[in-house]
Design a protein around this motif. Structure first.
Motif, PDB file in Angstrom:
ATOM      1  N   ALA A 116     -30.961  12.271  17.540  1.00  7.26           N
ATOM      2  CA  ALA A 116     -29.561  12.624  17.680  1.00  7.26           C
ATOM      3  C   ALA A 116     -28.717  11.685  18.547  1.00  7.26           C
ATOM      4  O   ALA A 116     -27.562  11.623  18.060  1.00  7.26           O
ATOM      5  N   PHE A 117     -29.106  11.293  19.616  1.00  2.32           N
ATOM      6  CA  PHE A 117     -28.259  10.522  20.425  1.00  2.32           C
ATOM      7  C   PHE A 117     -27.758   9.255  19.928  1.00  2.32           C
ATOM      8  O   PHE A 117     -26.679   8.691  19.814  1.00  2.32           O
ATOM      9  N   ASP A 119     -27.848   8.574  16.544  1.00  2.00           N
ATOM     10  CA  ASP A 119     -26.779   9.077  15.572  1.00  2.00           C
ATOM     11  C   ASP A 119     -25.491   9.143  16.202  1.00  2.00           C
ATOM     12  O   ASP A 119     -24.371   8.644  15.173  1.00  2.00           O
ATOM     13  N   LYS A 120     -25.349   9.626  17.233  1.00  2.00           N
ATOM     14  CA  LYS A 120     -23.961   9.904  17.824  1.00  2.00           C
ATOM     15  C   LYS A 120     -23.265   8.589  18.278  1.00  2.00           C
ATOM     16  O   LYS A 120     -22.048   8.301  18.170  1.00  2.00           O
ATOM     17  N   HIS A 121     -24.060   7.769  19.127  1.00  4.73           N
ATOM     18  CA  HIS A 121     -23.493   6.908  19.863  1.00  4.73           C
ATOM     19  C   HIS A 121     -23.928   5.200  19.294  1.00  4.73           C
ATOM     20  O   HIS A 121     -23.110   4.567  19.670  1.00  4.73           O
ATOM     21  N   LYS A 138     -23.918   4.154  13.526  1.00  9.84           N
ATOM     22  CA  LYS A 138     -22.993   5.456  13.744  1.00  9.84           C
ATOM     23  C   LYS A 138     -22.538   5.936  12.347  1.00  9.84           C
ATOM     24  O   LYS A 138     -22.491   7.050  12.202  1.00  9.84           O
ATOM     25  N   GLN A 142     -23.141   8.982   9.619  1.00 12.64           N
ATOM     26  CA  GLN A 142     -22.174  10.022   9.480  1.00 12.64           C
ATOM     27  C   GLN A 142     -21.936   9.954   7.848  1.00 12.64           C
ATOM     28  O   GLN A 142     -21.930  11.313   7.218  1.00 12.64           O
ATOM     29  N   LYS A 145     -24.944  12.202   5.918  1.00 14.38           N
ATOM     30  CA  LYS A 145     -24.921  13.715   5.856  1.00 14.38           C
ATOM     31  C   LYS A 145     -24.642  14.142   4.197  1.00 14.38           C
ATOM     32  O   LYS A 145     -25.028  15.073   3.967  1.00 14.38           O
TER      33      LYS A 145
END
Length: 270
Positions: A116-117, A119-121, A138, A142, A145
């Motif tokens: 998850a980290f 994916d976000k950063h 990253k 997005q 999804k």
């Protein structure tokens, strides 16, 4: 090193327990997952017992399975990849993954949080803070999804996920090894010109030392390794002595027999 690092970074109590109590991680893991299901006692999970698992209908020796499959599972290996590695069916591979996730929830959560980290950063970090960057991930995360089914983006996305926990765990293990090498090099310089750090082989160090080495100096060598970093679980190292490459004897045997462990040419005496 990697399972110890994984146990520390995930803070999974069931991964840490064998290291804190002097147990065997792979046996304990196999007992936890298969013991009740196959009515097997702990001693029946030791590699010395090569019959019970066959009688119970297990696809492979459970300790060997966990030794090979534990890190592969944490590194997001697919059921098919695991089946190929362990020489089991794809269904058994998926069952292994499901069993591991359900029996080691903290380790599984560590993996999910790591993914998850990233994916976000777009990057992940080792325990010492070094970054492993994944360019464009990253934005791909997005976009994914809104994707349905298999797409090239999904394949690229999954490829990154198979690297994240590996990068964090294996990267941290490599950092610890580098700290140990620095400590060892300083010790060699302190002990004198006859003492040399020759090479590293994964998580092993090859040293050249004089025949007059003492028990206390062996202890200094051990401390240089295990004192490299403080984890929630103890580090451990084994020392072997040899005169020829791969002709090694355990330290305990060398301390008992000395140079008589080897013949004049340096071959290990049977």
């Amino acid at each position: 090193m990697e399972p110890r690092v994984l146990a520390h970074m995930s803070a999974d109590p069931d991964l840490q327990r064998p290291y804190l109590t002097g147990g065997d991680l792979y046996v304990d893991a196999a007992v936890k997952v298969y013991g009740k299901r196959y009515s097997m006692l702990r001693e029946q999970f030791l590699e010395a017992d090569d019959e019970t698992w066959r009688q119970r209908g297990l696809p492979k020796h459970p300790r060997k399975m966990f030794k090979q499959g534990l890190l592969a599972t944490m590194y997001e290996t697919s059921a098919y990849g695991l089946s190929t590695m362990l020489d089991i069916s794809k269904e058994d591979g998926q069952q292994f993954i499901d069993d591991f996730h359900s029996n080691f929830p903290a380790a599984y959560q560590y993996a999910k949080d790591s993914l998850a980290f990233v994916d976000k950063h777009g990057y992940c970090t080792t325990m010492f803070g070094r970054k492993r960057r994944f360019p464009n991930h990253k934005s791909i995360a997005q976009q994914i999804k809104y994707e349905r089914g298999w797409t090239p983006l999904k394949s690229e996305y999954n490829s990154v996920h198979r690297q994240v926990v590996n990068a964090r765990t294996q990267g941290t293990a490599a950092e610890i090894m580098k700290v140990a090498m620095i400590r060892m090099d300083r010790l060699m310089q302190h002990l004198g010109s006859e003492w040399k750090l020759i090479a590293t082989v994964h998580d092993e160090l090859l040293l050249e030392v004089p025949d007059t080495i003492t028990v206390e100096q062996f202890k200094q060598i051990e401390e240089a390794m295990v004192g490299a970093v403080k984890l929630d679980i103890p580090l451990k190292t084994d020392i072997a002595v040899m005169k020829r490459w791969s002709e090694d004897v355990p330290l305990e045997e060398y301390l008992q027999k000395g140079q008589s462990c080897f013949d004049e040419a340096g071959w290990k005496v049977a």
